[in-house]
Design a protein around this motif. Structure first.
Motif, mmCIF file in Angstrom:
data_model
loop_
_atom_site.group_PDB
_atom_site.id
_atom_site.type_symbol
_atom_site.label_atom_id
_atom_site.label_comp_id
_atom_site.label_asym_id
_atom_site.label_seq_id
_atom_site.Cartn_x
_atom_site.Cartn_y
_atom_site.Cartn_z
ATOM 1 N N THR A 121 10.994 -5.197 3.592
ATOM 2 C CA THR A 121 10.070 -5.986 4.419
ATOM 3 C C THR A 121 10.462 -5.849 5.897
ATOM 4 O O THR A 121 9.601 -5.670 6.763
ATOM 5 C CB THR A 121 10.126 -7.475 4.000
ATOM 6 N N LYS A 122 11.764 -5.899 6.155
ATOM 7 C CA LYS A 122 12.289 -5.771 7.511
ATOM 8 C C LYS A 122 11.919 -4.402 8.098
ATOM 9 O O LYS A 122 11.515 -4.288 9.258
ATOM 10 C CB LYS A 122 13.819 -5.901 7.444
ATOM 11 N N LEU A 123 12.072 -3.382 7.259
ATOM 12 C CA LEU A 123 11.765 -2.014 7.685
ATOM 13 C C LEU A 123 10.286 -1.832 8.028
ATOM 14 O O LEU A 123 9.943 -1.187 9.020
ATOM 15 C CB LEU A 123 12.117 -1.061 6.538
ATOM 16 N N PHE A 124 9.427 -2.413 7.208
ATOM 17 C CA PHE A 124 7.989 -2.312 7.476
ATOM 18 C C PHE A 124 7.663 -2.973 8.816
ATOM 19 O O PHE A 124 6.895 -2.437 9.616
ATOM 20 C CB PHE A 124 7.157 -2.964 6.354
ATOM 21 N N ALA A 125 8.262 -4.143 9.039
ATOM 22 C CA ALA A 125 8.016 -4.863 10.287
ATOM 23 C C ALA A 125 8.486 -4.025 11.483
ATOM 24 O O ALA A 125 7.775 -3.917 12.491
ATOM 25 C CB ALA A 125 8.726 -6.213 10.260
ATOM 26 N N ALA A 126 9.654 -3.405 11.344
ATOM 27 C CA ALA A 126 10.193 -2.600 12.446
ATOM 28 C C ALA A 126 9.274 -1.424 12.782
ATOM 29 O O ALA A 126 9.199 -0.998 13.935
ATOM 30 C CB ALA A 126 11.588 -2.091 12.080
ATOM 31 N N HIS A 127 8.579 -0.904 11.781
ATOM 32 C CA HIS A 127 7.678 0.236 12.000
ATOM 33 C C HIS A 127 6.231 -0.205 12.253
ATOM 34 O O HIS A 127 5.342 0.643 12.367
ATOM 35 C CB HIS A 127 7.716 1.184 10.794
ATOM 36 N N GLY A 128 6.023 -1.523 12.267
ATOM 37 C CA GLY A 128 4.658 -2.036 12.438
ATOM 38 C C GLY A 128 3.746 -1.569 11.324
ATOM 39 O O GLY A 128 2.564 -1.298 11.526
ATOM 40 N N TYR A 129 4.319 -1.472 10.133
ATOM 41 C CA TYR A 129 3.566 -0.953 8.975
ATOM 42 C C TYR A 129 3.093 -2.090 8.081
ATOM 43 O O TYR A 129 3.861 -2.971 7.712
ATOM 44 C CB TYR A 129 4.475 0.003 8.184
ATOM 45 N N GLU A 130 1.814 -2.050 7.756
ATOM 46 C CA GLU A 130 1.238 -3.061 6.858
ATOM 47 C C GLU A 130 1.216 -2.489 5.447
ATOM 48 O O GLU A 130 0.450 -1.546 5.187
ATOM 49 C CB GLU A 130 -0.214 -3.350 7.279
ATOM 50 N N PRO A 131 2.006 -3.025 4.515
ATOM 51 C CA PRO A 131 1.952 -2.510 3.141
ATOM 52 C C PRO A 131 0.559 -2.691 2.541
ATOM 53 O O PRO A 131 -0.113 -3.684 2.806
ATOM 54 C CB PRO A 131 2.989 -3.351 2.393
ATOM 55 N N LYS A 132 0.159 -1.678 1.770
ATOM 56 C CA LYS A 132 -1.202 -1.711 1.215
ATOM 57 C C LYS A 132 -1.230 -2.160 -0.246
ATOM 58 O O LYS A 132 -2.237 -2.034 -0.923
ATOM 59 C CB LYS A 132 -1.825 -0.325 1.362
ATOM 60 N N GLY A 133 -0.088 -2.626 -0.722
ATOM 61 C CA GLY A 133 -0.030 -3.086 -2.116
ATOM 62 C C GLY A 133 -0.003 -1.937 -3.109
ATOM 63 O O GLY A 133 -0.484 -2.062 -4.240
ATOM 64 N N MET A 134 0.550 -0.799 -2.695
ATOM 65 C CA MET A 134 0.636 0.380 -3.554
ATOM 66 C C MET A 134 1.560 0.097 -4.735
ATOM 67 O O MET A 134 2.584 -0.545 -4.580
ATOM 68 C CB MET A 134 1.256 1.504 -2.727
ATOM 69 N N GLU A 135 1.176 0.591 -5.892
ATOM 70 C CA GLU A 135 1.991 0.364 -7.083
ATOM 71 C C GLU A 135 2.688 1.652 -7.502
ATOM 72 O O GLU A 135 2.110 2.732 -7.369
ATOM 73 C CB GLU A 135 1.072 -0.114 -8.207
ATOM 74 N N ASP A 136 3.909 1.538 -7.975
ATOM 75 C CA ASP A 136 4.596 2.715 -8.483
ATOM 76 C C ASP A 136 4.314 2.811 -9.990
ATOM 77 O O ASP A 136 4.937 2.142 -10.801
ATOM 78 C CB ASP A 136 6.104 2.623 -8.235
ATOM 79 N N LYS A 137 3.352 3.679 -10.356
ATOM 80 C CA LYS A 137 2.893 3.737 -11.755
ATOM 81 C C LYS A 137 3.919 4.334 -12.713
ATOM 82 O O LYS A 137 4.108 3.801 -13.804
ATOM 83 C CB LYS A 137 1.565 4.481 -11.832
#
Ligand SMILES: [Fe+2]
Length: 167
Positions: A57-73
Protein backbone atom coordinates in the motif's frame (compact mmCIF):
# COMPACT_ATOMS: atom_id res chain seq x y z
CA UNK A 1 2.35 -2.09 -20.03
CA UNK A 2 5.11 -1.31 -22.49
CA UNK A 3 7.48 0.15 -19.91
CA UNK A 4 9.07 -1.60 -16.95
CA UNK A 5 7.69 0.83 -14.38
CA UNK A 6 4.07 0.12 -15.36
CA UNK A 7 4.74 -3.60 -15.47
CA UNK A 8 6.44 -3.39 -12.07
CA UNK A 9 3.37 -1.71 -10.57
CA UNK A 10 1.04 -4.26 -12.14
CA UNK A 11 3.13 -7.13 -10.75
CA UNK A 12 3.08 -5.44 -7.35
CA UNK A 13 -0.68 -5.32 -7.59
CA UNK A 14 -0.74 -9.07 -8.27
CA UNK A 15 1.30 -9.49 -5.09
CA UNK A 16 -1.26 -7.43 -3.22
CA UNK A 17 -3.87 -9.93 -4.39
CA UNK A 18 -1.63 -12.81 -3.22
CA UNK A 19 -1.11 -11.27 0.23
CA UNK A 20 -4.83 -10.55 0.61
CA UNK A 21 -5.73 -14.11 -0.31
CA UNK A 22 -3.21 -15.37 2.26
CA UNK A 23 -4.66 -13.11 4.94
CA UNK A 24 -8.08 -14.53 4.12
CA UNK A 25 -7.05 -18.20 3.84
CA UNK A 26 -4.34 -18.65 6.45
CA UNK A 27 -6.59 -18.55 9.56
CA UNK A 28 -8.39 -21.71 8.33
CA UNK A 29 -5.03 -23.47 7.90
CA UNK A 30 -3.94 -22.36 11.39
CA UNK A 31 -7.17 -23.83 12.82
CA UNK A 32 -6.62 -27.07 10.93
CA UNK A 33 -2.98 -27.50 12.01
CA UNK A 34 -2.24 -29.76 14.98
CA UNK A 35 1.52 -29.42 15.42
CA UNK A 36 2.21 -26.57 17.85
CA UNK A 37 5.33 -25.39 16.01
CA UNK A 38 3.41 -25.28 12.76
CA UNK A 39 0.52 -23.38 14.33
CA UNK A 40 2.90 -20.84 15.89
CA UNK A 41 4.90 -20.42 12.68
CA UNK A 42 1.81 -19.85 10.56
CA UNK A 43 0.36 -17.43 13.11
CA UNK A 44 3.56 -15.37 13.11
CA UNK A 45 3.61 -15.38 9.32
CA UNK A 46 0.01 -14.17 9.18
CA UNK A 47 1.09 -11.08 11.13
CA UNK A 48 4.05 -10.60 8.78
CA UNK A 49 1.73 -10.96 5.79
CA UNK A 50 -0.39 -8.07 7.08
CA UNK A 51 2.77 -5.95 7.21
CA UNK A 52 3.65 -7.07 3.68
CA UNK A 53 0.24 -5.89 2.49
CA UNK A 54 0.82 -2.54 4.20
CA UNK A 55 4.24 -2.20 2.52
CA UNK A 56 2.58 -2.65 -0.87
CA UNK A 57 0.00 0.00 0.00
CA UNK A 58 2.89 2.32 0.90
CA UNK A 59 4.58 1.57 -2.41
CA UNK A 60 1.46 2.32 -4.43
CA UNK A 61 1.07 5.64 -2.63
CA UNK A 62 4.71 6.54 -3.30
CA UNK A 63 4.17 5.92 -7.03
CA UNK A 64 0.78 7.65 -7.08
CA UNK A 65 -0.67 4.36 -8.30
CA UNK A 66 -4.33 3.50 -7.85
CA UNK A 67 -4.77 -0.29 -7.54
CA UNK A 68 -7.42 -1.59 -9.90
CA UNK A 69 -8.42 -4.59 -7.82
CA UNK A 70 -6.53 -7.04 -10.05
CA UNK A 71 -6.72 -10.64 -8.92
CA UNK A 72 -3.94 -13.19 -9.10
CA UNK A 73 -5.82 -16.13 -10.65
CA UNK A 74 -3.06 -18.78 -10.66
CA UNK A 75 -2.61 -18.18 -6.95
CA UNK A 76 -6.34 -18.51 -6.34
CA UNK A 77 -6.26 -21.89 -8.10
CA UNK A 78 -3.33 -22.99 -5.95
CA UNK A 79 -5.23 -22.11 -2.80
CA UNK A 80 -8.35 -23.91 -4.03
CA UNK A 81 -6.33 -27.01 -4.82
CA UNK A 82 -4.81 -26.99 -1.33
CA UNK A 83 -8.17 -26.67 0.40
CA UNK A 84 -9.64 -29.48 -1.75
CA UNK A 85 -6.74 -31.75 -0.76
CA UNK A 86 -7.12 -30.84 2.89
CA UNK A 87 -10.84 -31.58 2.86
CA UNK A 88 -10.11 -35.16 1.81
CA UNK A 89 -7.67 -35.82 4.66
CA UNK A 90 -8.77 -36.76 8.16
CA UNK A 91 -5.49 -37.87 9.77
CA UNK A 92 -4.11 -34.81 11.64
CA UNK A 93 -0.46 -35.67 10.96
CA UNK A 94 -1.04 -36.07 7.23
CA UNK A 95 -3.04 -32.85 7.32
CA UNK A 96 -0.06 -31.04 8.91
CA UNK A 97 2.28 -32.40 6.22
CA UNK A 98 -0.08 -31.18 3.49
CA UNK A 99 -0.46 -27.75 5.14
CA UNK A 100 3.34 -27.45 5.13
CA UNK A 101 3.50 -28.55 1.49
CA UNK A 102 0.89 -25.99 0.45
CA UNK A 103 2.52 -23.23 2.51
CA UNK A 104 5.97 -23.92 1.08
CA UNK A 105 4.56 -23.83 -2.45
CA UNK A 106 3.14 -20.41 -1.59
CA UNK A 107 6.45 -19.24 -0.09
CA UNK A 108 8.43 -20.34 -3.13
CA UNK A 109 6.06 -18.53 -5.47
CA UNK A 110 6.40 -15.41 -3.34
CA UNK A 111 10.18 -15.72 -3.18
CA UNK A 112 10.35 -15.99 -6.98
CA UNK A 113 8.03 -13.01 -7.49
CA UNK A 114 9.59 -10.75 -4.84
CA UNK A 115 13.08 -11.74 -5.98
CA UNK A 116 12.27 -10.39 -9.44
CA UNK A 117 10.56 -7.30 -8.03
CA UNK A 118 13.58 -6.40 -5.87
CA UNK A 119 15.76 -6.50 -9.00
CA UNK A 120 13.25 -4.44 -10.97
CA UNK A 121 13.08 -1.88 -8.16
CA UNK A 122 16.88 -1.66 -8.33
CA UNK A 123 16.85 -1.22 -12.12
CA UNK A 124 14.13 1.44 -11.84
CA UNK A 125 16.09 3.19 -9.06
CA UNK A 126 13.15 2.87 -6.72
CA UNK A 127 15.29 2.78 -3.57
CA UNK A 128 12.41 2.79 -1.09
CA UNK A 129 10.65 0.06 -3.07
CA UNK A 130 13.81 -2.03 -3.11
CA UNK A 131 14.17 -1.70 0.66
CA UNK A 132 10.54 -2.57 1.39
CA UNK A 133 10.49 -5.50 -1.02
CA UNK A 134 13.74 -6.87 0.41
CA UNK A 135 12.19 -6.85 3.88
CA UNK A 136 9.24 -8.85 2.56
CA UNK A 137 11.50 -11.23 0.63
CA UNK A 138 13.47 -11.88 3.83
CA UNK A 139 10.26 -12.73 5.70
CA UNK A 140 9.17 -15.17 2.99
CA UNK A 141 12.57 -16.87 3.06
CA UNK A 142 12.44 -17.10 6.84
CA UNK A 143 8.93 -18.58 6.77
CA UNK A 144 10.05 -21.15 4.21
CA UNK A 145 13.01 -22.23 6.39
CA UNK A 146 10.80 -22.45 9.44
CA UNK A 147 8.35 -24.71 7.58
CA UNK A 148 11.22 -26.95 6.42
CA UNK A 149 12.35 -27.22 10.03
CA UNK A 150 8.89 -28.26 11.22
CA UNK A 151 8.59 -30.80 8.39
CA UNK A 152 11.98 -32.38 9.06
CA UNK A 153 12.05 -32.02 12.85
CA UNK A 154 15.15 -31.80 15.03
CA UNK A 155 16.61 -33.18 18.25
CA UNK A 156 13.97 -31.44 20.33
CA UNK A 157 11.05 -31.91 18.02
CA UNK A 158 9.43 -34.72 16.08
CA UNK A 159 9.33 -34.50 12.32
CA UNK A 160 5.83 -33.81 10.96
CA UNK A 161 6.69 -35.76 7.82
CA UNK A 162 7.80 -38.84 9.78
CA UNK A 163 4.66 -38.73 11.91
CA UNK A 164 2.57 -38.41 8.74
CA UNK A 165 4.36 -41.39 7.19
CA UNK A 166 3.37 -43.55 10.18
CA UNK A 167 -0.31 -42.78 9.70
FE1 LIG B 1 3.81 -12.87 1.69
Amino acid sequence: MDDLRTTYLMKLEKMMSVEEQIIEGLPTMIDMATDEGLKAGLTAHLEETKMQRDRLTKLFAAHGYEPKGMEDKPFKMMMEEASQELEMITNPNVKDAVIIAASQTVEHLEMARYGTLVEWAKALEDDDGEKLLKETLGEEEHADKLLSGVAKGNLLKDSVNEKAAEA
